[in-house]
Design an enzyme around this catalytic site. Sequence first.
Site, mmCIF file in Angstrom:
data_model
loop_
_atom_site.group_PDB
_atom_site.id
_atom_site.type_symbol
_atom_site.label_atom_id
_atom_site.label_comp_id
_atom_site.label_asym_id
_atom_site.label_seq_id
_atom_site.Cartn_x
_atom_site.Cartn_y
_atom_site.Cartn_z
ATOM 1 C CG HIS A 295 -41.198 2.270 -79.925
ATOM 2 N ND1 HIS A 295 -42.303 1.765 -80.680
ATOM 3 C CD2 HIS A 295 -40.054 2.580 -80.790
ATOM 4 C CE1 HIS A 295 -41.890 1.632 -81.769
ATOM 5 N NE2 HIS A 295 -40.741 2.004 -82.050
ATOM 6 C CD GLU B 172 -42.805 5.079 -81.898
ATOM 7 O OE1 GLU B 172 -41.476 5.375 -81.712
ATOM 8 O OE2 GLU B 172 -43.150 4.499 -82.726
#
Length: 283
Positions: A155, A259
Amino acid sequence: MTVKDEGRTVTIQVGSSSVQILKYGANVLSWVVNGRDHLWVSEKAITDGTKAVRGGIPLVFPVFGKTTGQGHATSQLPQHGFARTSEWEFLGSPDEQTAQFGLGPENLSKEAAEAWPYNFTLIYTVRLTNDSSLETELSVENTDKKPFEFNQLFHTYFKVQNIAHVEVDGLQAVNVTDKIECTGYIKKPGPISIHEETDRVYRDEPGTVAITVDKKPYVTIERSSEVCDVVVWNPWNDKAQDLTDFYPKDAYKQMICVEVGSVGKFTELAPGKKWNAKQTLKL
Ligand code: BG6
């Protein structure tokens, strides 16, 4: 070249470049090259182990978002799973530019261990290369007697000077799920720019993704074939106000999350098997 265990963090130094990793979440906190950090971390990020870190590279595992259907093995887990909110063990450094971290059921909170009752081993390898690229690799091993299913995502919060000049390039005409509009469509050709709250999943996307500034390459993200999906997220103004740990509130103009991972569907892993996901960030 050194890898230093500093207690709560581990720092890899290669020449004048460095990477710092918080053991909590095995969350990469910084990637400094030429005196400049390329990862964004909120000024109000909580790094004391009570909440996932708002910035750097939180690790999403074993579920992306929140499972909606009841009955799935991940349905009792918090948003984005437990990897980013668990204390990882520093396993040491196989060489002077690599740090390894491990997580197993024994490291989980009681709630997480009850919610996801499997035996597993996660090994997270973070490496700063001689040309200052940042490699992150997660290996998932099923040490249980039954199969389990999971999502995985790096992320990554990238720091940018001005979101108005930023584009995400390299995404093909793939299926997109827009989590804000709750719609699905096929991506139009060309790069993506961000002008509003954005939360999209681009599925089964092969190849390298590039973040550009004024159409010039800034960071490229290379990934292994398991890493087939790309999430593009920016909270923009209103959502940033709602996120208590997002600060300064107008910093949505200085960050973008691109991400990469495997989140479009669950990956099933049979007992005794291993699965690997790797991203390489290059300037
Ligand atoms: C993204 C999700 O990966 O993470 C978004 O697509 C979510 O839906 C964002 O809002 C941030 O999540 P969190 O749990 O760190 O606030």
